[in-house]
Design a protein around this motif. Structure first.
Motif, PDB file in Angstrom:
ATOM      1  N   GLY A 261      79.460 -44.381  -6.863  1.00 22.15           N
ATOM      2  CA  GLY A 261      78.245 -43.834  -7.433  1.00 22.15           C
ATOM      3  C   GLY A 261      78.284 -42.341  -7.702  1.00 22.15           C
ATOM      4  O   GLY A 261      77.618 -41.856  -8.625  1.00 22.15           O
ATOM      5  N   TYR A 262      79.077 -41.606  -6.895  1.00 20.54           N
ATOM      6  CA  TYR A 262      79.131 -40.145  -7.029  1.00 20.54           C
ATOM      7  C   TYR A 262      80.596 -39.718  -6.982  1.00 20.54           C
ATOM      8  O   TYR A 262      81.157 -39.502  -5.907  1.00 20.54           O
ATOM      9  CB  TYR A 262      78.339 -39.471  -5.904  1.00 20.54           C
ATOM     10  N   PHE A 263      81.199 -39.594  -8.151  1.00 18.34           N
ATOM     11  CA  PHE A 263      82.644 -39.369  -8.251  1.00 18.34           C
ATOM     12  C   PHE A 263      82.909 -37.913  -8.622  1.00 18.34           C
ATOM     13  O   PHE A 263      82.757 -37.504  -9.774  1.00 18.34           O
ATOM     14  CB  PHE A 263      83.223 -40.311  -9.306  1.00 18.34           C
ATOM     15  N   ILE A 285      88.292 -47.396 -12.730  1.00 18.15           N
ATOM     16  CA  ILE A 285      87.185 -46.787 -11.997  1.00 18.15           C
ATOM     17  C   ILE A 285      85.890 -47.084 -12.741  1.00 18.15           C
ATOM     18  O   ILE A 285      85.770 -46.773 -13.927  1.00 18.15           O
ATOM     19  CB  ILE A 285      87.365 -45.263 -11.858  1.00 18.15           C
ATOM     20  N   ILE A 286      84.927 -47.700 -12.032  1.00 19.91           N
ATOM     21  CA  ILE A 286      83.607 -47.956 -12.603  1.00 19.91           C
ATOM     22  C   ILE A 286      82.643 -46.916 -12.037  1.00 19.91           C
ATOM     23  O   ILE A 286      82.491 -46.784 -10.820  1.00 19.91           O
ATOM     24  CB  ILE A 286      83.111 -49.377 -12.267  1.00 19.91           C
ATOM     25  N   LEU A 287      81.990 -46.186 -12.929  1.00 21.72           N
ATOM     26  CA  LEU A 287      81.074 -45.112 -12.562  1.00 21.72           C
ATOM     27  C   LEU A 287      79.725 -45.339 -13.244  1.00 21.72           C
ATOM     28  O   LEU A 287      79.623 -46.103 -14.201  1.00 21.72           O
ATOM     29  CB  LEU A 287      81.660 -43.757 -12.985  1.00 21.72           C
ATOM     30  N   PRO A 288      78.671 -44.681 -12.771  1.00 26.30           N
ATOM     31  CA  PRO A 288      77.349 -44.903 -13.377  1.00 26.30           C
ATOM     32  C   PRO A 288      77.172 -44.171 -14.701  1.00 26.30           C
ATOM     33  O   PRO A 288      77.589 -43.021 -14.843  1.00 26.30           O
ATOM     34  CB  PRO A 288      76.383 -44.348 -12.317  1.00 26.30           C
ATOM     35  N   PHE A 294      70.613 -36.675 -11.523  1.00 22.69           N
ATOM     36  CA  PHE A 294      70.698 -36.673 -12.987  1.00 22.69           C
ATOM     37  C   PHE A 294      71.979 -36.043 -13.528  1.00 22.69           C
ATOM     38  O   PHE A 294      72.499 -36.449 -14.558  1.00 22.69           O
ATOM     39  CB  PHE A 294      69.471 -35.958 -13.584  1.00 22.69           C
ATOM     40  N   PHE A 295      72.522 -35.038 -12.801  1.00 21.17           N
ATOM     41  CA  PHE A 295      73.691 -34.345 -13.331  1.00 21.17           C
ATOM     42  C   PHE A 295      75.012 -34.982 -12.910  1.00 21.17           C
ATOM     43  O   PHE A 295      76.082 -34.563 -13.355  1.00 21.17           O
ATOM     44  CB  PHE A 295      73.691 -32.875 -12.886  1.00 21.17           C
ATOM     45  N   MET A 296      74.970 -36.026 -12.046  1.00 20.68           N
ATOM     46  CA  MET A 296      76.217 -36.585 -11.524  1.00 20.68           C
ATOM     47  C   MET A 296      77.100 -37.184 -12.625  1.00 20.68           C
ATOM     48  O   MET A 296      78.314 -36.942 -12.637  1.00 20.68           O
ATOM     49  CB  MET A 296      75.905 -37.614 -10.438  1.00 20.68           C
ATOM     50  N   PRO A 297      76.574 -37.973 -13.578  1.00 23.68           N
ATOM     51  CA  PRO A 297      77.451 -38.483 -14.637  1.00 23.68           C
ATOM     52  C   PRO A 297      78.107 -37.377 -15.456  1.00 23.68           C
ATOM     53  O   PRO A 297      79.267 -37.506 -15.876  1.00 23.68           O
ATOM     54  CB  PRO A 297      76.512 -39.341 -15.491  1.00 23.68           C
ATOM     55  N   TRP A 298      77.379 -36.282 -15.692  1.00 23.57           N
ATOM     56  CA  TRP A 298      77.968 -35.177 -16.446  1.00 23.57           C
ATOM     57  C   TRP A 298      79.113 -34.559 -15.649  1.00 23.57           C
ATOM     58  O   TRP A 298      80.156 -34.225 -16.213  1.00 23.57           O
ATOM     59  CB  TRP A 298      76.928 -34.101 -16.727  1.00 23.57           C
ATOM     60  N   THR A 299      78.890 -34.385 -14.339  1.00 23.95           N
ATOM     61  CA  THR A 299      79.912 -33.770 -13.494  1.00 23.95           C
ATOM     62  C   THR A 299      81.145 -34.658 -13.392  1.00 23.95           C
ATOM     63  O   THR A 299      82.281 -34.181 -13.488  1.00 23.95           O
ATOM     64  CB  THR A 299      79.337 -33.484 -12.096  1.00 23.95           C
ATOM     65  N   TRP A 389      75.901 -28.752 -24.211  1.00 25.87           N
ATOM     66  CA  TRP A 389      75.146 -28.131 -23.126  1.00 25.87           C
ATOM     67  C   TRP A 389      75.315 -28.903 -21.821  1.00 25.87           C
ATOM     68  O   TRP A 389      75.330 -28.302 -20.735  1.00 25.87           O
ATOM     69  CB  TRP A 389      73.662 -28.035 -23.497  1.00 25.87           C
ATOM     70  N   GLN A 390      75.482 -30.241 -21.895  1.00 25.45           N
ATOM     71  CA  GLN A 390      75.712 -31.025 -20.686  1.00 25.45           C
ATOM     72  C   GLN A 390      77.076 -30.701 -20.082  1.00 25.45           C
ATOM     73  O   GLN A 390      77.215 -30.557 -18.862  1.00 25.45           O
ATOM     74  CB  GLN A 390      75.621 -32.514 -20.996  1.00 25.45           C
ATOM     75  N   ARG A 391      78.084 -30.584 -20.954  1.00 22.07           N
ATOM     76  CA  ARG A 391      79.420 -30.266 -20.446  1.00 22.07           C
ATOM     77  C   ARG A 391      79.461 -28.864 -19.848  1.00 22.07           C
ATOM     78  O   ARG A 391      80.106 -28.627 -18.827  1.00 22.07           O
ATOM     79  CB  ARG A 391      80.448 -30.399 -21.582  1.00 22.07           C
TER      80      ARG A 391
END
Length: 404
Positions: A261-263, A285-288, A294-299, A389-391
């Motif tokens: 969930g938090y990679f 690897i399966i990620l959300p 909210f920022f975890m997928p961007w990170t 901006w997300q990156r």
């Protein structure tokens, strides 16, 4: 969620309670085969865990990160309170950050239920939490000491029942994990129920977290005990688990399948995964796609380029929030609470379980493949696929990787 009927009958006398306590405290004499069952649905998980609590005769120790005062939380308070009244030794351990903001209503409900509960590292400025601080009231709260340990949380989700049943996984005590039809958000999680297992090690870890301020004399350093439970409750155990994971990744021959969930991997873990893929191991690897942070997928996406360049296959889970934490390395598999980020590797208390039964392993593999069918593969040609901006924000957040 189905209604759980809780037997309201209480013991009629202290003598009866004492006699029953003596009866259930007899040591087990028969070695029974270990049984495992995998859970991926929140309603099934909660119903069966509540059923075990309602059937407990000796002891219930429940440890969780998030505990909400919703339909699920109220059901657990009722079950734990009833177990306590019938003479079972009940203890509930919560985390200061995992509580609802201030947590006044929850604390009032827990106090009314009457069973012992404590808060691991309360938020220093929530003074009401101090009287329930892990370590007991005898230890005067120290604001500065709590402040220095603000980054050290108890992220475990574990329940030990009657010293022979253990529940390990990533389900918190909240309605978010329920199906939408039952008022939840259907978070994707995984847990395992283990029966006829020696729970002594997780009970010792619980006791250490129950009294975290207690002074413990220095002892001769020994290797971490061999166990199906992977606990990082000491620095030595934490380092040993990281080395073991890196060694298993390095020695893998066939597959490394990860759901997390938090990679946010550190350099060692990133290098180990890239090297395995480059050597021909099937690394997936399966990620959300969507996270409660909210920022975890961007990170996580900042690592996609390096992973994809080395042959790692990355998938983003589409139906909803992916919160599960499982690892499959060849035929070695774990289910638990550990994320692949700095928090789990360096700060938080975690627990994972090494699956041993063939049927459970087959079920875990099947669930991974099922999740793949509900995920979208990230292709190198389509990367990067997020707004600039997300990156940019994600790279800024990585400067604080020590905290996430």
């Amino acid at each position: 969620m189905k209604e759980i009927r809780i037997d309201s009958r209480a013991f009629s006398s202290v003598a009866e309670r004492k006699a029953t306590s003596q009866l259930v405290s007899r040591p087990e004499t028969t070695a029974l085969p270990v049984k495992e069952r995998l859970y991926v649905r929140g309603d099934e998980f909660f119903i069966d865990l509540l059923r075990d609590i309602n059937s407990a005769t000796r002891q219930v120790e429940l440890e969780t990160y998030i505990f909400e005062l919703d339909t699920v939380g109220r059901a657990f308070i009722a079950a734990l309170g009833h177990a306590h009244r019938r003479g079972v030794r009940v203890r509930l351990l919560l985390d200061g950050v995992g509580l609802p903001l201030a947590g006044g209503s929850l604390l009032a409900a827990l106090e009314e239920a009457g069973f012992p509960f404590r808060i691991f590292h309360p938020i220093p400025w929530f003074f009401r939490h101090w009287r329930h601080m892990a370590g007991g009231r005898a230890m005067p709260p120290r604001f500065t000491r709590l402040l220095t340990r603000l980054n050290n949380r108890n992220h475990r989700k574990v329940c030990s029942i009657d010293r022979r049943i253990a529940w390990i996984g990533s389900f918190n005590i909240c309605a978010l994990h329920l199906p939408v039809a039952h008022g939840g958000e259907e978070w994707r999680d995984t847990a395992v129920r283990i029966e006829n297992v020696d729970t002594q090690r997780i009970e010792r870890a619980f006791q250490r977290a129950w009294n975290p301020w207690r002074w413990r004399p220095m002892r001769r350093r020994a290797s971490p005990p061999r166990s199906s439970f992977r606990l990082n409750d000491t620095r030595r155990h934490r380092r040993a688990l990281v080395r073991d994971l890196l060694r298993r990744i390095g020695r893998s021959k066939r597959r490394i399948w990860i759901t997390n969930g938090y990679f946010v991997p550190d350099e060692r873990l990133l290098h180990a995964l890239n090297r395995a893929a480059k050597q021909g191991v099937d690394v997936r690897i399966i990620l959300p796609l969507v996270s409660d942070v909210f920022f975890m997928p961007w990170t996580s996406a900042t690592f996609y380029g390096s992973l994809l360049d080395h042959g790692v296959k990355i998938y983003e889970y589409q139906p909803g929030v992916l919160h599960a934490k499982t690892i499959i390395i060849d035929d070695w598999m774990t289910v638990g609470s550990s994320n692949m980020n700095s928090r789990s590797l360096r700060h938080d208390l975690e627990v994972d379980y090494v699956v041993s039964q063939t049927d459970t392993k087959m079920a875990l593999v099947s669930e991974f493949l099922r999740d793949l069918n509900h995920s979208q593969e990230i292709l190198r040609a389509a990367y990067p696929n997020r707004p600039l901006w997300q990156r940019f924000l994600a790279h800024l957040i990585l400067f604080a990787k020590y905290w996430i």
